[in-house]
Design a protein around this motif. Structure first.
Motif, PDB file in Angstrom:
ATOM      1  N   GLY A  63       9.568  68.182  14.720  1.00  0.00           N
ATOM      2  CA  GLY A  63       9.523  67.046  15.763  1.00  0.00           C
ATOM      3  C   GLY A  63       9.719  67.368  16.923  1.00  0.00           C
ATOM      4  O   GLY A  63       9.285  66.604  18.037  1.00  0.00           O
ATOM      5  N   GLY A  64       9.479  68.476  17.257  1.00  0.00           N
ATOM      6  CA  GLY A  64      10.149  69.474  18.729  1.00  0.00           C
ATOM      7  C   GLY A  64       8.963  69.196  19.415  1.00  0.00           C
ATOM      8  O   GLY A  64       7.597  69.922  18.726  1.00  0.00           O
ATOM      9  N   VAL A  65       8.678  68.863  20.517  1.00  0.00           N
ATOM     10  CA  VAL A  65       6.548  69.428  21.083  1.00  0.00           C
ATOM     11  C   VAL A  65       7.104  71.099  22.079  1.00  0.00           C
ATOM     12  O   VAL A  65       8.335  71.133  22.224  1.00  0.00           O
ATOM     13  N   VAL A  66       5.938  71.720  21.487  1.00  0.00           N
ATOM     14  CA  VAL A  66       5.416  73.138  22.098  1.00  0.00           C
ATOM     15  C   VAL A  66       4.544  72.842  22.852  1.00  0.00           C
ATOM     16  O   VAL A  66       4.735  73.853  23.576  1.00  0.00           O
ATOM     17  N   LEU A  67       4.317  71.682  23.431  1.00  0.00           N
ATOM     18  CA  LEU A  67       3.058  72.081  24.290  1.00  0.00           C
ATOM     19  C   LEU A  67       2.609  69.702  25.141  1.00  0.00           C
ATOM     20  O   LEU A  67       2.335  69.932  23.536  1.00  0.00           O
ATOM     21  N   TYR A  68       2.446  70.493  25.815  1.00  0.00           N
ATOM     22  CA  TYR A  68       2.212  68.616  26.422  1.00  0.00           C
ATOM     23  C   TYR A  68       1.545  69.018  28.044  1.00  0.00           C
ATOM     24  O   TYR A  68       2.546  69.794  28.744  1.00  0.00           O
ATOM     25  N   ASN A  69       0.611  67.909  27.777  1.00  0.00           N
ATOM     26  CA  ASN A  69       0.087  68.074  29.816  1.00  0.00           C
ATOM     27  C   ASN A  69       0.600  67.018  30.489  1.00  0.00           C
ATOM     28  O   ASN A  69       1.244  65.664  29.226  1.00  0.00           O
ATOM     29  N   SER A  70       0.844  66.990  31.070  1.00  0.00           N
ATOM     30  CA  SER A  70       0.988  65.512  32.352  1.00  0.00           C
ATOM     31  C   SER A  70       0.081  64.627  31.839  1.00  0.00           C
ATOM     32  O   SER A  70       0.871  63.438  32.177  1.00  0.00           O
ATOM     33  N   ARG A  71      -1.039  63.969  31.595  1.00  0.00           N
ATOM     34  CA  ARG A  71      -1.091  62.323  30.892  1.00  0.00           C
ATOM     35  C   ARG A  71      -0.778  62.475  30.030  1.00  0.00           C
ATOM     36  O   ARG A  71      -0.464  61.182  30.074  1.00  0.00           O
ATOM     37  N   ALA A  72       0.121  63.144  29.164  1.00  0.00           N
ATOM     38  CA  ALA A  72       0.850  62.379  27.540  1.00  0.00           C
ATOM     39  C   ALA A  72       2.359  61.826  28.211  1.00  0.00           C
ATOM     40  O   ALA A  72       2.999  61.293  28.485  1.00  0.00           O
ATOM     41  N   ALA A  73       2.833  62.589  29.904  1.00  0.00           N
ATOM     42  CA  ALA A  73       3.761  61.969  30.046  1.00  0.00           C
ATOM     43  C   ALA A  73       3.867  60.684  31.144  1.00  0.00           C
ATOM     44  O   ALA A  73       4.734  59.763  30.791  1.00  0.00           O
ATOM     45  N   GLU A  74       2.363  60.549  31.992  1.00  0.00           N
ATOM     46  CA  GLU A  74       2.238  59.498  32.384  1.00  0.00           C
ATOM     47  C   GLU A  74       1.757  58.622  30.838  1.00  0.00           C
ATOM     48  O   GLU A  74       1.697  56.999  31.800  1.00  0.00           O
ATOM     49  N   LEU A  75       1.580  58.867  30.680  1.00  0.00           N
ATOM     50  CA  LEU A  75       1.278  57.740  28.742  1.00  0.00           C
ATOM     51  C   LEU A  75       2.429  56.978  28.318  1.00  0.00           C
ATOM     52  O   LEU A  75       2.698  56.176  27.321  1.00  0.00           O
ATOM     53  N   GLY A  76       3.724  57.691  28.596  1.00  0.00           N
ATOM     54  CA  GLY A  76       4.547  57.793  27.982  1.00  0.00           C
ATOM     55  C   GLY A  76       5.031  58.204  26.223  1.00  0.00           C
ATOM     56  O   GLY A  76       6.343  58.231  25.607  1.00  0.00           O
ATOM     57  N   VAL A  77       3.789  59.079  25.861  1.00  0.00           N
ATOM     58  CA  VAL A  77       4.103  59.923  24.511  1.00  0.00           C
ATOM     59  C   VAL A  77       5.274  61.197  24.677  1.00  0.00           C
ATOM     60  O   VAL A  77       5.660  61.198  23.749  1.00  0.00           O
ATOM     61  N   VAL A  78       5.659  61.742  25.611  1.00  0.00           N
ATOM     62  CA  VAL A  78       6.309  62.168  25.174  1.00  0.00           C
ATOM     63  C   VAL A  78       7.188  62.035  26.896  1.00  0.00           C
ATOM     64  O   VAL A  78       6.580  62.058  28.582  1.00  0.00           O
ATOM     65  N   SER A  79       8.629  62.116  26.929  1.00  0.00           N
ATOM     66  CA  SER A  79       9.420  62.257  28.418  1.00  0.00           C
ATOM     67  C   SER A  79      10.629  62.544  27.951  1.00  0.00           C
ATOM     68  O   SER A  79      11.750  62.936  26.956  1.00  0.00           O
ATOM     69  N   ASN A  80      11.079  63.203  29.179  1.00  0.00           N
ATOM     70  CA  ASN A  80      12.527  64.663  29.101  1.00  0.00           C
ATOM     71  C   ASN A  80      12.210  65.024  28.392  1.00  0.00           C
ATOM     72  O   ASN A  80      13.421  65.369  27.738  1.00  0.00           O
ATOM     73  N   ASN A  81      10.674  65.896  27.694  1.00  0.00           N
ATOM     74  CA  ASN A  81      10.549  66.427  26.026  1.00  0.00           C
ATOM     75  C   ASN A  81      11.022  66.508  25.353  1.00  0.00           C
ATOM     76  O   ASN A  81      10.738  67.118  24.089  1.00  0.00           O
ATOM     77  N   ARG A  82      10.686  64.429  25.175  1.00  0.00           N
ATOM     78  CA  ARG A  82      11.052  64.173  23.820  1.00  0.00           C
ATOM     79  C   ARG A  82       9.818  63.570  23.900  1.00  0.00           C
ATOM     80  O   ARG A  82       9.727  63.376  24.204  1.00  0.00           O
ATOM     81  N   LEU A  83       9.479  64.010  22.204  1.00  0.00           N
ATOM     82  CA  LEU A  83       8.477  62.650  21.066  1.00  0.00           C
ATOM     83  C   LEU A  83       8.745  61.134  21.045  1.00  0.00           C
ATOM     84  O   LEU A  83       9.817  61.475  21.080  1.00  0.00           O
TER      85      LEU A  83
END
Length: 392
Positions: A63-83
């Motif tokens: 359940g850890g995030v190994v890769l994500y883009n800035s758009r995922a953070a903008e959409l709230g999918v990833v916050s503070n490196n947590r899914l």
């Protein structure tokens, strides 16, 4: 060994070392030149993920995030490196079953400019890894809400005059022997029928304009002729309201567009100004050229529009004063039509208003062009003077 022998041996060692170093350097140089200089497949994939318009997050089996883009953070999918917890639980299920799922990741709490609707697909990769692919569907949700509201409003607006006509027709039948009552109810039926006809006509006009591109075939349109025809259409309204319209002098200005649509838009602005003005108060029309646009302004000294309503008056069926609209027979579509006519001509309609002072609606249309050059006005007759606009 003598000193000269040591010296000779040292020179030989240095020469041999230099020769060996030279050839090793050349060999390394050849290897460096032959090494590929372009991006690797991994580089391309990473760039594709980072630049994606969707929110992308790769999740490991824990359940850890190994890769994500800035758009995922903008959409709230990833916050503070947590899914997001919803995505994490769904990813665990996808890793077990190997089947992709769709989930709703719309933000629970509204924080600034967050999207109103986020949908994501979670797909399995390999070895328990999964990918979350999220998209912002706020615009689609808003369009669907607008469509539902439009259908509901149309149903209501059509039902009102139709129901009134049915009741009035029954009243006429009940009072068939009373001539005065028949005339009174008959005049009301005529008024409701007129309102219904106007509503249907404006709905048809709006349906043609909504979503249309900029008009493909544009003709040279005389702004002064548009003003005169719009005034002619408003004659009956003016006579019954007691409102007088003042106009500036003819301008000679030209625009590229559809004359019928422009007359309809200006007529709607005039009728709106008259409807919200007190008897005897003035309404004015002015024309001018400004920044490559021809501006036609309609100003009234009526009740004005509060700030909270100014952004919504161009919405379909939106009325600031519903009671007054019922009295004047307004459909709530006039300003929506003006907005779409302006947009289809590559222009816009602007509003200035202050409660208790009045309002100014300004229709801005690009000036006529010939071979890329602006033509501000028609060629005047010999000895005639051409005005290039009036004060707003």
């Amino acid at each position: 060994m003598t000193a000269s022998a040591y010296l000779a041996l040292s020179i030989c060692v240095l020469l041999i070392g230099g020769i060996v170093g030279y050839f090793v350097g050349r060999a390394r140089g050849r290897k460096t030149v032959s090494k590929p200089t372009g991006p690797t497949v991994a580089d391309l994939i990473q760039r594709l993920v980072l630049d994606s318009r969707n929110g992308i997050a790769v999740v490991n089996p824990f359940g850890g995030v190994v890769l994500y883009n800035s758009r995922a953070a903008e959409l709230g999918v990833v916050s503070n490196n947590r899914l997001d917890d919803r995505a994490r639980k769904a990813a665990e299920g996808v890793a077990e079953t190997g089947e992709a799922v769709d989930i709703d990741l719309t933000p629970v709490e509204s924080r600034g400019r967050q999207p109103e609707a986020v949908r994501a697909e979670i797909r399995p990769l390999i070895d328990g890894f999964t990918v979350v692919d999220a998209a912002d569907e706020s615009e689609a949700v808003r369009l669907e809400a607008t469509r539902r509201d439009f259908v509901a409003n149309v149903s209501h607006e059509l039902k009102t005059p139709v129901g009134a006509m049915a009741l009035l027709a029954e009243a006429v039948l009940d009072a068939a022997d009373d001539v005065e009552q028949v005339r009174r109810f008959g005049s009301k039926i005529l008024r409701e029928a007129t309102r219904l006809g106007t509503l249907v006509t404006e709905l048809i006009a709006l349906s043609r304009l909504t979503g249309a591109e900029k008009l493909p075939e544009l003709n040279s349109v005389d702004v002064d002729a548009v003003v005169q025809e719009a005034l002619g259409r408003a004659t009956l309204t003016l006579e019954s309201s007691g409102v007088e319209i003042a106009t500036d002098e003819p301008s000679g200005l030209l625009v590229d567009g559809d004359r019928t649509l422009l007359v309809t838009a200006l007529s709607n602005l005039l009728e709106n100004a008259v409807a919200y003005s007190s008897p005897g108060s003035p309404v004015s029309i002015s024309r001018r050229m400004h920044d490559g646009y021809v501006e036609i302004a309609v100003t009234d000294r009526g009740i004005g529009i509060a700030d909270e309503h100014q952004q919504r008056v161009f919405e379909r069926f939106y009325r600031v004063d519903k009671a007054r609209s019922r009295v004047t027979g307004g459909t709530g579509l006039g300003l929506a039509i003006v907005k779409h006519v302006a947009a289809n001509h590559g222009g816009e309609v602007k509003l200035w208003s202050k409660p208790g002072t009045g309002s100014t609606f300004t229709l801005r249309i690009p000036a006529r062009r010939v071979n890329g050059d602006k033509v501000l006005a028609r060629i005047p007759a010999p000895g005639a003077e051409i005005k290039t606009g009036g004060a707003l």
